[in-house]
Design a protein around this motif. Structure first.
Motif, PDB file in Angstrom:
ATOM      1  N   ALA A 160      -7.708   7.469  -0.430  1.00 35.62           N
ATOM      2  CA  ALA A 160      -8.753   7.607   0.331  1.00 35.62           C
ATOM      3  C   ALA A 160      -8.534   6.972   1.890  1.00 35.62           C
ATOM      4  O   ALA A 160      -9.187   7.167   2.766  1.00 35.62           O
ATOM      5  CB  ALA A 160      -9.841   6.735  -0.343  1.00 35.62           C
ATOM      6  N   ASP A 161      -7.354   6.234   1.822  1.00 33.33           N
ATOM      7  CA  ASP A 161      -7.076   5.394   2.877  1.00 33.33           C
ATOM      8  C   ASP A 161      -6.141   6.411   4.085  1.00 33.33           C
ATOM      9  O   ASP A 161      -5.877   6.093   5.195  1.00 33.33           O
ATOM     10  CB  ASP A 161      -6.278   4.338   2.828  1.00 33.33           C
ATOM     11  N   TYR A 162      -5.926   7.734   3.537  1.00 31.02           N
ATOM     12  CA  TYR A 162      -4.812   8.584   4.226  1.00 31.02           C
ATOM     13  C   TYR A 162      -5.198  10.012   4.765  1.00 31.02           C
ATOM     14  O   TYR A 162      -4.953  10.632   5.587  1.00 31.02           O
ATOM     15  CB  TYR A 162      -3.587   8.661   3.732  1.00 31.02           C
ATOM     16  N   PHE A 163      -6.354  10.433   3.672  1.00 32.90           N
ATOM     17  CA  PHE A 163      -6.723  11.976   3.830  1.00 32.90           C
ATOM     18  C   PHE A 163      -8.179  11.798   4.494  1.00 32.90           C
ATOM     19  O   PHE A 163      -9.017  10.957   4.000  1.00 32.90           O
ATOM     20  CB  PHE A 163      -6.916  12.359   2.243  1.00 32.90           C
ATOM     21  N   PRO A 164      -8.488  12.853   5.318  1.00 29.05           N
ATOM     22  CA  PRO A 164      -9.794  12.841   5.918  1.00 29.05           C
ATOM     23  C   PRO A 164     -10.824  13.110   4.929  1.00 29.05           C
ATOM     24  O   PRO A 164     -12.046  12.830   5.247  1.00 29.05           O
ATOM     25  CB  PRO A 164      -9.457  13.922   7.099  1.00 29.05           C
ATOM     26  N   VAL A 213      -3.162  17.710   2.451  1.00 32.31           N
ATOM     27  CA  VAL A 213      -1.665  17.114   3.121  1.00 32.31           C
ATOM     28  C   VAL A 213      -2.562  16.470   4.172  1.00 32.31           C
ATOM     29  O   VAL A 213      -3.523  16.518   4.815  1.00 32.31           O
ATOM     30  CB  VAL A 213      -1.090  18.419   3.678  1.00 32.31           C
ATOM     31  N   ALA A 214      -1.649  15.434   4.656  1.00 30.99           N
ATOM     32  CA  ALA A 214      -1.829  14.475   5.589  1.00 30.99           C
ATOM     33  C   ALA A 214      -0.678  13.765   6.594  1.00 30.99           C
ATOM     34  O   ALA A 214       0.353  14.002   5.794  1.00 30.99           O
ATOM     35  CB  ALA A 214      -2.850  13.157   5.474  1.00 30.99           C
ATOM     36  N   ILE A 215      -0.569  13.805   7.723  1.00 29.28           N
ATOM     37  CA  ILE A 215       0.431  13.291   8.364  1.00 29.28           C
ATOM     38  C   ILE A 215       0.268  12.048   8.831  1.00 29.28           C
ATOM     39  O   ILE A 215      -0.533  11.486   9.348  1.00 29.28           O
ATOM     40  CB  ILE A 215       0.739  14.205   9.536  1.00 29.28           C
ATOM     41  N   ALA A 216       1.274  10.969   8.323  1.00 25.43           N
ATOM     42  CA  ALA A 216       1.333   9.618   8.640  1.00 25.43           C
ATOM     43  C   ALA A 216       2.405   9.412   9.853  1.00 25.43           C
ATOM     44  O   ALA A 216       3.551   9.263   9.341  1.00 25.43           O
ATOM     45  CB  ALA A 216       1.324   8.680   7.707  1.00 25.43           C
ATOM     46  N   ASP A 217       2.096   9.529  11.022  1.00 27.96           N
ATOM     47  CA  ASP A 217       3.087   9.233  12.000  1.00 27.96           C
ATOM     48  C   ASP A 217       3.606   7.910  12.107  1.00 27.96           C
ATOM     49  O   ASP A 217       2.747   6.867  12.297  1.00 27.96           O
ATOM     50  CB  ASP A 217       2.551   9.833  13.351  1.00 27.96           C
ATOM     51  N   GLN A 252       8.554   2.903  12.787  1.00 29.24           N
ATOM     52  CA  GLN A 252       8.356   2.607  11.623  1.00 29.24           C
ATOM     53  C   GLN A 252       8.880   0.884  11.458  1.00 29.24           C
ATOM     54  O   GLN A 252       9.820   0.493  11.586  1.00 29.24           O
ATOM     55  CB  GLN A 252       8.917   3.277  10.558  1.00 29.24           C
ATOM     56  N   GLN A 253       7.672   0.175  11.211  1.00 29.22           N
ATOM     57  CA  GLN A 253       7.846  -1.187  11.026  1.00 29.22           C
ATOM     58  C   GLN A 253       8.609  -1.640   9.387  1.00 29.22           C
ATOM     59  O   GLN A 253       8.581  -0.761   8.639  1.00 29.22           O
ATOM     60  CB  GLN A 253       6.821  -2.147  11.209  1.00 29.22           C
ATOM     61  N   THR A 254       8.986  -2.878   9.378  1.00 28.12           N
ATOM     62  CA  THR A 254       9.556  -3.223   8.037  1.00 28.12           C
ATOM     63  C   THR A 254       8.025  -3.213   7.195  1.00 28.12           C
ATOM     64  O   THR A 254       7.165  -3.377   7.620  1.00 28.12           O
ATOM     65  CB  THR A 254       9.897  -4.738   8.011  1.00 28.12           C
ATOM     66  N   PHE A 255       8.289  -2.842   5.784  1.00 29.29           N
ATOM     67  CA  PHE A 255       7.184  -2.430   5.075  1.00 29.29           C
ATOM     68  C   PHE A 255       7.790  -2.848   3.615  1.00 29.29           C
ATOM     69  O   PHE A 255       8.566  -2.439   3.169  1.00 29.29           O
ATOM     70  CB  PHE A 255       6.804  -1.045   4.968  1.00 29.29           C
ATOM     71  N   PRO A 256       6.855  -3.768   2.738  1.00 31.40           N
ATOM     72  CA  PRO A 256       7.133  -4.379   1.642  1.00 31.40           C
ATOM     73  C   PRO A 256       7.152  -2.982   0.573  1.00 31.40           C
ATOM     74  O   PRO A 256       6.757  -2.130   0.870  1.00 31.40           O
ATOM     75  CB  PRO A 256       6.086  -5.333   1.248  1.00 31.40           C
ATOM     76  N   SER A 257       7.970  -3.370  -0.447  1.00 31.18           N
ATOM     77  CA  SER A 257       7.800  -2.425  -1.761  1.00 31.18           C
ATOM     78  C   SER A 257       6.279  -2.114  -1.938  1.00 31.18           C
ATOM     79  O   SER A 257       5.636  -2.874  -2.256  1.00 31.18           O
ATOM     80  CB  SER A 257       8.443  -3.222  -2.951  1.00 31.18           C
ATOM     81  N   HIS A 258       6.336  -0.603  -2.173  1.00 33.45           N
ATOM     82  CA  HIS A 258       5.082  -0.065  -2.470  1.00 33.45           C
ATOM     83  C   HIS A 258       5.152   1.312  -3.281  1.00 33.45           C
ATOM     84  O   HIS A 258       6.169   1.940  -3.196  1.00 33.45           O
ATOM     85  CB  HIS A 258       4.274   0.103  -1.392  1.00 33.45           C
ATOM     86  N   ILE A 259       4.108   1.826  -3.824  1.00 28.93           N
ATOM     87  CA  ILE A 259       4.018   3.018  -4.624  1.00 28.93           C
ATOM     88  C   ILE A 259       2.802   3.734  -3.919  1.00 28.93           C
ATOM     89  O   ILE A 259       2.288   2.972  -3.208  1.00 28.93           O
ATOM     90  CB  ILE A 259       3.887   2.933  -6.123  1.00 28.93           C
ATOM     91  N   HIS A 260       2.627   5.051  -4.429  1.00 29.22           N
ATOM     92  CA  HIS A 260       1.443   5.721  -3.854  1.00 29.22           C
ATOM     93  C   HIS A 260       0.676   6.341  -4.946  1.00 29.22           C
ATOM     94  O   HIS A 260       1.234   6.617  -5.935  1.00 29.22           O
ATOM     95  CB  HIS A 260       1.977   7.005  -2.714  1.00 29.22           C
ATOM     96  N   GLU A 261      -0.636   6.860  -4.740  1.00 29.67           N
ATOM     97  CA  GLU A 261      -1.354   7.661  -5.265  1.00 29.67           C
ATOM     98  C   GLU A 261      -1.043   9.313  -5.063  1.00 29.67           C
ATOM     99  O   GLU A 261      -1.689   9.983  -5.664  1.00 29.67           O
ATOM    100  CB  GLU A 261      -2.855   7.473  -5.215  1.00 29.67           C
ATOM    101  N   PHE A 262      -0.075   9.237  -4.071  1.00 30.12           N
ATOM    102  CA  PHE A 262       0.071  10.789  -3.571  1.00 30.12           C
ATOM    103  C   PHE A 262       1.769  11.029  -3.581  1.00 30.12           C
ATOM    104  O   PHE A 262       2.495  10.033  -3.858  1.00 30.12           O
ATOM    105  CB  PHE A 262      -0.464  10.857  -2.435  1.00 30.12           C
ATOM    106  N   CYS A 263       2.176  12.220  -3.364  1.00 33.28           N
ATOM    107  CA  CYS A 263       3.607  12.445  -3.107  1.00 33.28           C
ATOM    108  C   CYS A 263       3.888  12.245  -1.655  1.00 33.28           C
ATOM    109  O   CYS A 263       2.793  12.348  -0.731  1.00 33.28           O
ATOM    110  CB  CYS A 263       3.929  13.736  -3.661  1.00 33.28           C
ATOM    111  N   GLU A 264       5.121  12.366  -1.371  1.00 35.85           N
ATOM    112  CA  GLU A 264       5.496  12.286   0.143  1.00 35.85           C
ATOM    113  C   GLU A 264       6.766  12.672   0.464  1.00 35.85           C
ATOM    114  O   GLU A 264       7.734  12.537  -0.279  1.00 35.85           O
ATOM    115  CB  GLU A 264       5.474  10.593   0.343  1.00 35.85           C
TER     116      GLU A 264
END
Length: 283
Positions: free
Chosen positions: A10-14, A20-24, A28-40
């Protein structure tokens, strides 16, 4: 043990229908360990950094390509002007009725993309960014069609280090990066340039322009990544790890490793043994 962050659809798709959505990520900053509800799909355009995926560190720079599933846990560390695109997608929202496993690798997830492939992919991603930001039916259909075009381009132009020499001679940067990865313990830039009749000075300039590193720095960091992986995942002796990573002298390896990481190889290994013990106890 704390769980990794989980990034929500819900935070990434309109809309709940857009596949599909594009996250530009520029940068890219440092980012902690994470998983997604989607593929990438992750495509790196320039700069460099450390990408840790499922506890394996990867030194990344322009041309690196990753296929990431919801089960994969990853993070970004030590970034230096790192620019990438995250092409995120939900397979269950596709409507073309294709067998997407034909185009999206299920096992090997880390690849490289040729210079030609990067140019083609960038053009399609720009169109994808425009269409996927909308929510009407035609835009959803165009988005899925463009995504198919993208994954076909990636399939045609991706390569792995162990097939480096199948690349066209004109792809100088690709040839160099593949040679470094394929001959990690014994690579020699002068020999490489002589073999391929290339200007060493011009190649160094091109490499630094695209990656933000010299070939020597890239080689050293790749060796460090391999050393970290071996230390955290195998019982190999420190001397054997040093040799596998291109260091003839294990004492010199320890000096370089300590300078790069702030801890000795033994201390680095010990912290992951403690992590595994805590994880096992938590289960």
């Amino acid at each position: 043990m704390s769980k990794p962050l989980c990034l929500a659809k819900a935070d990434y798709f309109p809309s709940g229908l857009m596949p599909v959505a594009i996250a530009d990520r520029a940068p890219q900053q440092t980012f902690p360990s994470h998983i997604h509800e989607f593929c990438e799909l992750v495509i790196v355009w320039r700069g460099n950094g450390l990408h840790v995926m499922n506890d394996r560190p990867w030194l990344i720079t322009c041309g690196d390509l990753f296929y990431i599933s919801p089960e994969d846990c990853h993070s970004y560390e030590s970034v230096n002007e790192l620019v990438l695109d995250n092409v995120i997608y939900c397979p269950e929202r596709f409507r073309l009725g294709l067998d997407w496993s034909q185009f999206l690798p299920q096992e090997k997830k880390a690849w490289r993309l040729t210079t030609r492939g990067m140019a083609l992919a960038r053009s399609v991603i720009q169109q994808l960014a425009q269409e996927s930001a909308k929510s009407d039916r035609l835009s959803r259909q165009l988005t899925e069609a463009l995504f198919l075009q993208l994954v076909l381009i990636l399939q045609r132009h991706r390569y792995a280090a162990d097939v480096a020499w199948q690349l066209p001679e004109g792809e100088q940067l690709d040839l160099l990066m593949s040679a470094i990865q394929g001959q990690l313990a014994h690579f020699d830039l002068s020999d490489f340039c002589l073999q391929h009749q290339l200007s060493e000075r011009a190649l160094k300039q091109l490499f630094r322009q695209q990656t933000g590193m010299t070939p020597g720095q890239y080689l050293r960091q790749l060796r460090m990544c391999k050393a970290k992986f071996l230390l955290r995942s195998t019982p190999s002796l420190i001397g054997d790890v040093a040799a596998l990573c291109g260091f003839e002298d294990s004492n010199y390896f320890s000096v370089v490793f300590t300078r790069e990481t702030g801890m000795t190889p033994s201390a680095f290994r010990q912290q992951f043994e403690q992590h595994r013990q805590k994880k096992a106890a938590a289960w």
